[in-house]
Design a protein around this motif. Sequence first.
Motif, PDB file in Angstrom:
ATOM      1  N   UNK A  45       1.177  -1.340   0.026  1.00 47.89           N
ATOM      2  CA  UNK A  45      -0.091  -0.062   0.807  1.00 47.89           C
ATOM      3  C   UNK A  45       0.592   1.123   0.330  1.00 47.89           C
ATOM      4  N   UNK A  46       1.100   1.526   0.944  1.00 52.12           N
ATOM      5  CA  UNK A  46       2.733   2.125   0.811  1.00 52.12           C
ATOM      6  C   UNK A  46       3.718   2.857  -0.782  1.00 52.12           C
ATOM      7  N   UNK A  47       4.096   1.843  -0.826  1.00 44.48           N
ATOM      8  CA  UNK A  47       4.217   1.941  -2.532  1.00 44.48           C
ATOM      9  C   UNK A  47       3.882   2.281  -3.929  1.00 44.48           C
ATOM     10  N   UNK A  48       2.135   1.638  -3.414  1.00 42.94           N
ATOM     11  CA  UNK A  48       1.139   2.483  -4.383  1.00 42.94           C
ATOM     12  C   UNK A  48       1.165   3.443  -4.443  1.00 42.94           C
ATOM     13  N   UNK A  49       0.094   3.947  -2.980  1.00 43.18           N
ATOM     14  CA  UNK A  49       0.154   5.760  -2.842  1.00 43.18           C
ATOM     15  C   UNK A  49       1.799   6.569  -2.969  1.00 43.18           C
ATOM     16  N   UNK A 138      -9.209  15.365  -6.211  1.00 47.13           N
ATOM     17  CA  UNK A 138      -8.888  14.818  -6.745  1.00 47.13           C
ATOM     18  C   UNK A 138      -7.636  14.077  -6.453  1.00 47.13           C
ATOM     19  N   UNK A 139      -6.588  14.937  -6.891  1.00 46.88           N
ATOM     20  CA  UNK A 139      -4.901  14.135  -6.267  1.00 46.88           C
ATOM     21  C   UNK A 139      -5.001  13.442  -5.342  1.00 46.88           C
ATOM     22  N   UNK A 140      -5.095  14.059  -4.178  1.00 46.66           N
ATOM     23  CA  UNK A 140      -5.365  13.334  -3.148  1.00 46.66           C
ATOM     24  C   UNK A 140      -6.379  11.360  -2.868  1.00 46.66           C
ATOM     25  N   UNK A 141      -7.255  12.189  -3.254  1.00 49.97           N
ATOM     26  CA  UNK A 141      -8.029  10.866  -3.887  1.00 49.97           C
ATOM     27  C   UNK A 141      -7.961   9.798  -4.573  1.00 49.97           C
ATOM     28  N   UNK A 144      -5.088   8.027  -1.469  1.00 48.48           N
ATOM     29  CA  UNK A 144      -6.033   7.209  -0.599  1.00 48.48           C
ATOM     30  C   UNK A 144      -6.396   5.590  -1.626  1.00 48.48           C
ATOM     31  N   UNK A 145      -6.891   5.823  -3.370  1.00 46.08           N
ATOM     32  CA  UNK A 145      -7.575   4.764  -3.490  1.00 46.08           C
ATOM     33  C   UNK A 145      -6.591   3.857  -3.521  1.00 46.08           C
TER      34      UNK A 145
END
Length: 186
Positions: A45-49, A138-141, A144-145
């Motif tokens: 999850x950290x890599x994807x974020x 939308x950048x933050x979303x 988070x997604x």
Amino acid sequence: MHKRLFIALLFLFLGNIFVFAQSKTIPSQTVKDSLKSNNIDPLTPAKAAFYSAVLPGLGQAYNKKYWKIPLVYGAIGTSLYFYITSNAKYQDYRGAYKRRLEGYSDDKFSYLDTNRLITAQKFYQRNRDLSALFVAGFYALNIIDANVDAALIQFNVNENLSFQPTVYPDAVTFKANVGLTLSYNF
């Protein structure tokens, strides 16, 4: 004395039975724990974020959810488009208002009075600021997604776990009752 000898022989006999019972070899069977998975990476999850923070949509590509990438760019791009157009119109009305204060009235907004220029300037300024908030949102979303999707990929979701509605008849009135069933098959 006779009782003590009997008790001693009883413990000796029972102790030998347990020893003999434990000496039998049972073929070993490997039982795999179905809840434990070897392919869980807690840093996914950290890599994807991080990837989504560097380049929007890259975290979705890392999670192999390619269909989300156009949605990310569509949302951020639309908001950015409205930000740019609102900012350009805000600057036009602001420049016309400044020229009007200097005494010139030969601009393309000569048909508007000063109050209308101020109103238009406030309108486009508000739209520009809202569009900037949408771009940031939308950048933050997007980040988070990517994080949540990478965390949820690691959960075991198969046919053994089901959540389904059921309709069953009442034993007395024979009317249909509706219920929810959560079942886990081993």
